[in-house]
Design a protein around this motif. Structure first.
Motif, PDB file in Angstrom:
ATOM      1  N   THR A  50       0.842  -1.237   0.091  1.00 28.50           N
ATOM      2  CA  THR A  50      -0.033   0.035   0.048  1.00 28.50           C
ATOM      3  C   THR A  50       0.829   1.286  -0.013  1.00 28.50           C
ATOM      4  O   THR A  50       0.726   2.270  -0.809  1.00 28.50           O
ATOM      5  CB  THR A  50      -0.926  -0.022   1.251  1.00 28.50           C
ATOM      6  OG1 THR A  50      -1.571  -1.253   1.381  1.00 28.50           O
ATOM      7  CG2 THR A  50      -1.925   1.146   1.420  1.00 28.50           C
ATOM      8  N   GLU A  69      -9.649   1.866  -7.850  1.00 28.58           N
ATOM      9  CA  GLU A  69      -9.091   1.159  -7.204  1.00 28.58           C
ATOM     10  C   GLU A  69      -9.803  -0.226  -6.804  1.00 28.58           C
ATOM     11  O   GLU A  69     -10.804  -0.215  -6.219  1.00 28.58           O
ATOM     12  CB  GLU A  69      -8.628   1.748  -5.737  1.00 28.58           C
ATOM     13  CG  GLU A  69      -7.590   0.844  -4.931  1.00 28.58           C
ATOM     14  CD  GLU A  69      -7.316   1.310  -3.548  1.00 28.58           C
ATOM     15  OE1 GLU A  69      -6.329   0.529  -2.783  1.00 28.58           O
ATOM     16  OE2 GLU A  69      -7.957   2.086  -2.871  1.00 28.58           O
ATOM     17  N   GLY A  71     -10.556  -3.311  -5.469  1.00 28.78           N
ATOM     18  CA  GLY A  71     -10.178  -4.101  -4.143  1.00 28.78           C
ATOM     19  C   GLY A  71      -9.564  -3.034  -3.311  1.00 28.78           C
ATOM     20  O   GLY A  71      -8.305  -3.270  -2.994  1.00 28.78           O
ATOM     21  N   ASP A  92     -14.602  -3.085  -3.612  1.00 28.13           N
ATOM     22  CA  ASP A  92     -14.294  -4.230  -2.957  1.00 28.13           C
ATOM     23  C   ASP A  92     -15.543  -5.296  -2.864  1.00 28.13           C
ATOM     24  O   ASP A  92     -16.790  -4.783  -3.023  1.00 28.13           O
ATOM     25  CB  ASP A  92     -13.713  -3.729  -1.440  1.00 28.13           C
ATOM     26  CG  ASP A  92     -12.744  -4.687  -1.115  1.00 28.13           C
ATOM     27  OD1 ASP A  92     -11.483  -4.314  -0.730  1.00 28.13           O
ATOM     28  OD2 ASP A  92     -12.906  -6.022  -0.694  1.00 28.13           O
TER      29      ASP A  92
HETATM   30  C1  LIG Z   1      -4.239  -6.779  -0.612  1.00 29.36           C
HETATM   31  S1  LIG Z   1      -5.488  -5.980  -0.145  1.00 29.36           S
HETATM   32  C2  LIG Z   1      -5.355  -4.439  -0.849  1.00 29.36           C
HETATM   33  C3  LIG Z   1      -6.199  -3.316  -0.192  1.00 29.36           C
HETATM   34  C4  LIG Z   1      -5.730  -2.022  -0.673  1.00 29.36           C
HETATM   35  N1  LIG Z   1      -6.169  -1.945  -1.906  1.00 29.36           N
HETATM   36  C5  LIG Z   1      -4.479  -1.519  -0.176  1.00 29.36           C
HETATM   37  O1  LIG Z   1      -3.527  -1.292  -1.130  1.00 29.36           O
HETATM   38  O2  LIG Z   1      -4.241  -1.368   0.848  1.00 29.36           O
HETATM   39  C6  LIG Z   1      -6.750  -6.872  -1.385  1.00 29.36           C
HETATM   40  C7  LIG Z   1      -8.218  -6.574  -1.125  1.00 29.36           C
HETATM   41  O3  LIG Z   1      -8.873  -7.028  -2.544  1.00 29.36           O
HETATM   42  C8  LIG Z   1     -10.251  -7.224  -2.121  1.00 29.36           C
HETATM   43  N2  LIG Z   1     -10.619  -8.594  -2.861  1.00 29.36           N
HETATM   44  C9  LIG Z   1     -10.249  -9.857  -2.779  1.00 29.36           C
HETATM   45  N3  LIG Z   1     -11.137 -10.374  -3.823  1.00 29.36           N
HETATM   46  C10 LIG Z   1     -11.882  -9.405  -4.357  1.00 29.36           C
HETATM   47  C11 LIG Z   1     -12.706  -9.515  -5.506  1.00 29.36           C
HETATM   48  N4  LIG Z   1     -13.057 -10.858  -6.066  1.00 29.36           N
HETATM   49  N5  LIG Z   1     -13.588  -8.620  -5.911  1.00 29.36           N
HETATM   50  C12 LIG Z   1     -13.086  -7.603  -5.354  1.00 29.36           C
HETATM   51  N6  LIG Z   1     -12.207  -7.175  -4.188  1.00 29.36           N
HETATM   52  C13 LIG Z   1     -11.467  -8.158  -3.667  1.00 29.36           C
HETATM   53  C14 LIG Z   1      -9.974  -7.923  -0.571  1.00 29.36           C
HETATM   54  O4  LIG Z   1     -11.220  -7.712   0.333  1.00 29.36           O
HETATM   55  C15 LIG Z   1      -9.005  -6.810  -0.206  1.00 29.36           C
HETATM   56  O5  LIG Z   1      -9.579  -5.574   0.626  1.00 29.36           O
END
Ligand SMILES: C[S@@+](CC[C@H](N)C(=O)[O-])C[C@H]1O[C@@H](n2cnc3c(N)ncnc32)[C@H](O)[C@@H]1O
Length: 221
Positions: A50, A69, A71, A92
């Motif tokens: 992040t 963004e 997710g 998300d």
């Molecule tokens: C590694 S975290 C990154 C969070 C944020 N973008 C950051 O950089 O701090 C991955 C994110 O992707 C989301 N995610 C996982 N599978 C997903 C899906 N099928 N569709 C949308 N979001 C998803 C998770 O809920 C999580 O919030």
């Protein structure tokens, strides 16, 4: 190699400490923007990804650019992009994350659209100047919403679903951050199968872990 062994050795202690620390909502702040990170949400505090995205975004002109963004987790990247006058959509599947982001949007007095969407399912008809993805990449089936931030499925199902969707889109710039800790070759192979290629946009090393922001584009025929 040494880094991987060291990481493996300290991992159980780190995991225990982290689980205890993140059992409560925690504040995360960047350049005056504050978010409350709920226990079920990806914590940007101690991971590099992040912060590397935030650093990268500060270097580009986002004024009036459309920015997704995919997710968004805590939403700190989306809020920061909004503070740089981008026209932001944050999506998300984690409704707890999205609820906290709605509160943070008000608290920080920033404008962005917040959408509950599995990958691009609810965003199919929009295209963006920038799509930013910090994906889950450890190969294990997630057991709950919190684990969906980390685990992409035993057989990389997250990427098997994401990359065909990306191959049909017309966004200008698609960026995805990956660490050398994950199976980049496997993800590259899935991209290749979908006629996509990954180019390194930037590389950063933190505590001897290399992290890359890749630009995803169509393969030339
Ligand atoms: C590694 S975290 C990154 C969070 C944020 N973008 C950051 O950089 O701090 C991955 C994110 O992707 C989301 N995610 C996982 N599978 C997903 C899906 N099928 N569709 C949308 N979001 C998803 C998770 O809920 C999580 O919030």
């Amino acid at each position: 190699m040494i880094r991987k062994l060291l990481k493996k050795a300290i991992h159980p202690f780190l995991k225990f400490g982290m689980e205890k620390f993140f059992a409560k909502p925690r504040l995360f702040a960047h350049e005056g923007i504050e978010v409350i990170v709920m226990p079920e949400v990806f914590p940007p505090h101690y991971t590099f990804s992040t912060k590397i995205l935030l650093e990268y975004i500060s270097s580009i002109d986002l004024k009036s650019k459309t920015f997704l963004e995919l997710g968004c987790g805590s939403g700190i990247v989306s809020l920061f992009a909004a503070s740089k006058q981008a026209i932001v959509t944050a999506s998300d599947i984690n409704s707890i994350a999205l609820k906290a982001l709605k509160d943070a949007k008000i608290k920080n007095n920033l404008e962005l659209e917040i959408i509950n969407s599995n990958l691009f399912n609810q965003i199919e008809n929009q295209s963006f100047d920038y799509v930013i993805i910090n994906p889950p990449y450890y190969p294990k089936d997630p057991k709950n919403v919190k684990e969906q931030a980390w685990f992409c499925g035993e057989n990389f199902e997250y990427f098997e679903n994401l990359l065909p969707q990306l191959s049909k889109r017309s966004d200008h710039t698609i960026l995805m951050i990956l660490s050398e800790d994950c199976d980049i070759q496997k993800i590259t192979n899935i991209a290749d199968k979908n006629k996509l290629q990954l180019h390194i946009e930037i590389e950063r090393t933190r505590f001897s872990e290399r992290t890359f922001i890749y630009r995803i584009s169509r393969k030339l025929q």
